[in-house]
Design an enzyme around this catalytic site. Structure first.
Site, PDB file in Angstrom:
ATOM      1  CG  LEU A 135     -51.819  46.456   7.421  1.00 20.67           C
ATOM      2  CD1 LEU A 135     -52.604  47.484   6.614  1.00 20.67           C
ATOM      3  CD2 LEU A 135     -52.718  45.310   7.850  1.00 20.67           C
ATOM      4  CG  ASP A 136     -49.131  40.716   4.205  1.00 18.82           C
ATOM      5  OD1 ASP A 136     -49.477  41.225   3.126  1.00 18.82           O
ATOM      6  OD2 ASP A 136     -49.802  39.847   4.790  1.00 18.82           O
ATOM      7  NE  ARG A 137     -44.421  42.072  -1.715  1.00 14.96           N
ATOM      8  CZ  ARG A 137     -43.639  41.255  -2.423  1.00 14.96           C
ATOM      9  NH1 ARG A 137     -42.439  41.663  -2.792  1.00 14.96           N
ATOM     10  NH2 ARG A 137     -44.033  40.043  -2.735  1.00 14.96           N
TER      11      ARG A 137
END
Length: 293
Positions: A135-137
């Site tokens: 999951l991206d930031r």
């Protein structure tokens, strides 16, 4: 390409060829849930790893985990390690990596000591766990971490069609044409089309206490059976509706539930089965919402 009636002897695997089902030593340690591949390379170079009774300093050596005897820091490493599967509610601002060069918080900071190999004379610990997908930031929600590489491959391989459910807040109100494109599949910025997805409108955001309503955005539920890099955000951009908030609320039939951001818990066997279960139609939505915007 050989014809079916071609009976010539096949060439035996030479010294430079990879024997099946071999893995490189560093990759094998990662797959067996010991540590990350990069960390394995450092451990191997430092002489902390033995193969069949001898110290091995080449991380590229081919081994067969089912036949070769592996020892790390004096402890036997086997494919029969107890499986550990964790569910983490990843908060926004946290990166899905072991160590961030910029000093940003990582998912391993949330786990604490879980996921680290214990010394030979210390009580047993779960061992290295790796994130299943990323999951991206700026995305929050359900993230699975495990030391079971087979489970990880099953959850991430597009061939298994394990559905992942997201709640995405997008700018504006997508019209019927935009929703149809999201559902049927559309080419992204790399020219490759997405698979068909399950998409439905959830509504407009509820205003936060003391804040006015925001009629300029819409919550969508999007169910994917593939996991390309930043896919939901790129899908939104492709139809002209920027994703401004994104939460993964479900994998397979396992929902985020009441896990608060930054909290994690270990999953039992029945919950792991729910992770990989595919309901009819390959859709995770069963009429309930584990998380509401």
């Amino acid at each position: 390409m050989r014809r079916p009636d071609d009976v010539r002897l096949r060439r035996a695997a030479g010294p430079g060829l990879r024997p099946k089902p071999a893995l490189s030593l560093a990759r094998a340690l990662s797959k067996l849930g010991v540590c990350s591949r990069r960390e394995a390379e450092r451990w191997i170079a430092a002489g902390r790893v033995e193969v069949n009774g001898a110290v091995e300093r080449s991380s590229g050596r081919w081994i067969d985990p089912a036949r070769d005897r592996l020892v790390v820091d004096g402890r036997r490493v086997e494919d029969r390690t107890t499986r550990v599967v964790l569910a983490l509610h990843k908060p926004e601002g946290v990166v899905t990596t072991r160590v961030d060069p910029g000093g940003r918080p990582t998912v391993y900071d949330a786990l604490g000591d879980v996921g680290r190999l214990a010394p030979a004379d210390a009580p047993a610990q779960p061992g290295w766990v790796f994130p299943v997908g990323r999951l991206d930031r700026d995305t929050s929600g359900l993230l699975i971490l495990t030391n079971d590489h087979r489970l990880g491959e099953r959850l991430t391989s597009p061939e298994h069609h394990v559905p992942k459910t997201y709640h995405a807040r997008v700018r504006g109100l997508p019209d019927a044409e935009a929703l149809r494109a999201l559902r049927e599949g559309l080419p992204l910025d790399d020219g490759k089309a997405t698979r068909p997805a399950r998409v439905r409108v959830l509504g407009t955001p509820r205003p936060r206490p003391g804040a006015p309503a925001d009629p300029g955005s819409t919550w969508l539920e999007i169910v994917l059976t593939e996991g390309r890099n930043r896919q939901v955000r790129r899908m939104g951009a492709a139809v002209g509706h920027e994703v401004v908030e994104l939460v993964r609320v479900r994998i397979g039939r396992l929902g985020l539930g009441d896990l608060a951001p930054g909290e994690w818990r270990e999953l039992g066997p029945e919950e792991v089965e729910r992770l990989v279960a595919r309901p009819p139609g390959h859709c995770a939505y069963d009429g309930s919402l584990p998380w509401r915007p």
